[in-house]
Design a protein around this motif. Structure first.
Motif, PDB file in Angstrom:
ATOM      1  N   GLN A 130       0.408  -0.343  11.933  1.00  0.00           N
ATOM      2  CA  GLN A 130       1.955  -0.391  11.481  1.00  0.00           C
ATOM      3  C   GLN A 130       2.863  -1.281  12.059  1.00  0.00           C
ATOM      4  O   GLN A 130       3.795  -2.129  11.574  1.00  0.00           O
ATOM      5  N   LYS A 186       2.374   4.081   3.990  1.00  0.00           N
ATOM      6  CA  LYS A 186       1.094   4.126   4.914  1.00  0.00           C
ATOM      7  C   LYS A 186       1.787   5.233   6.234  1.00  0.00           C
ATOM      8  O   LYS A 186       0.971   5.899   6.593  1.00  0.00           O
ATOM      9  N   TYR A 246       1.093   8.674   5.135  1.00  0.00           N
ATOM     10  CA  TYR A 246      -0.052   9.209   5.352  1.00  0.00           C
ATOM     11  C   TYR A 246      -0.373   9.342   7.092  1.00  0.00           C
ATOM     12  O   TYR A 246      -1.092  10.211   7.484  1.00  0.00           O
TER      13      TYR A 246
END
Length: 121
Positions: A51, A110, A113
């Motif tokens: 990320q 993301k 998640y």
């Protein structure tokens, strides 16, 4: 197209850069905290580092977008009529900004998640 049109989007891009930078700093601090217990959080740390890379690339694309919009604005101001450099700079700047925003959207999905996975540990 007026020469000042590319310049008018710079404050909006600046806000995206500021927001992106704050997210980058926050994510980096979170990774440092998780790093104290590497065995438990090794998978989460790996996902968060991905990320971090995604945020970094989006920041690079935002900077490039600013560069291309500045070139388009300045070339439009210097030359009286619209030229190829202005048009190409505008299109390139727009494409680079679209890439940055796509990366930020992927980051957003993301991150939910990753947060869910982190909270299940």
């Amino acid at each position: 197209m007026e020469w000042y049109l590319p310049i008018t989007v710079l404050p909006g891009i600046g806000l995206l850069i500021l927001s992106n930078s704050n997210m980058l700093i926050s994510l980096n601090e979170e990774i440092i905290k998780l790093n104290s217990d590497k065995e438990t959080y090794s998978k989460i740390i790996g996902l968060k580092i991905k990320q971090l890379k995604r945020l970094n690339w989006s920041l690079v694309f935002l900077y490039l977008g600013v560069l291309f919009f500045l070139v388009a604005g300045m070339s439009g101001a210097i030359v009286d009529h619209e030229n190829l450099l202005t048009g190409l700079s505008m299109i390139t700047g727009l494409m680079v900004l679209i890439l940055a925003i796509i990366l930020l959207i992927i980051y957003g999905f993301k991150s939910v998640y990753i947060r869910e996975k982190h909270l299940r540990l």
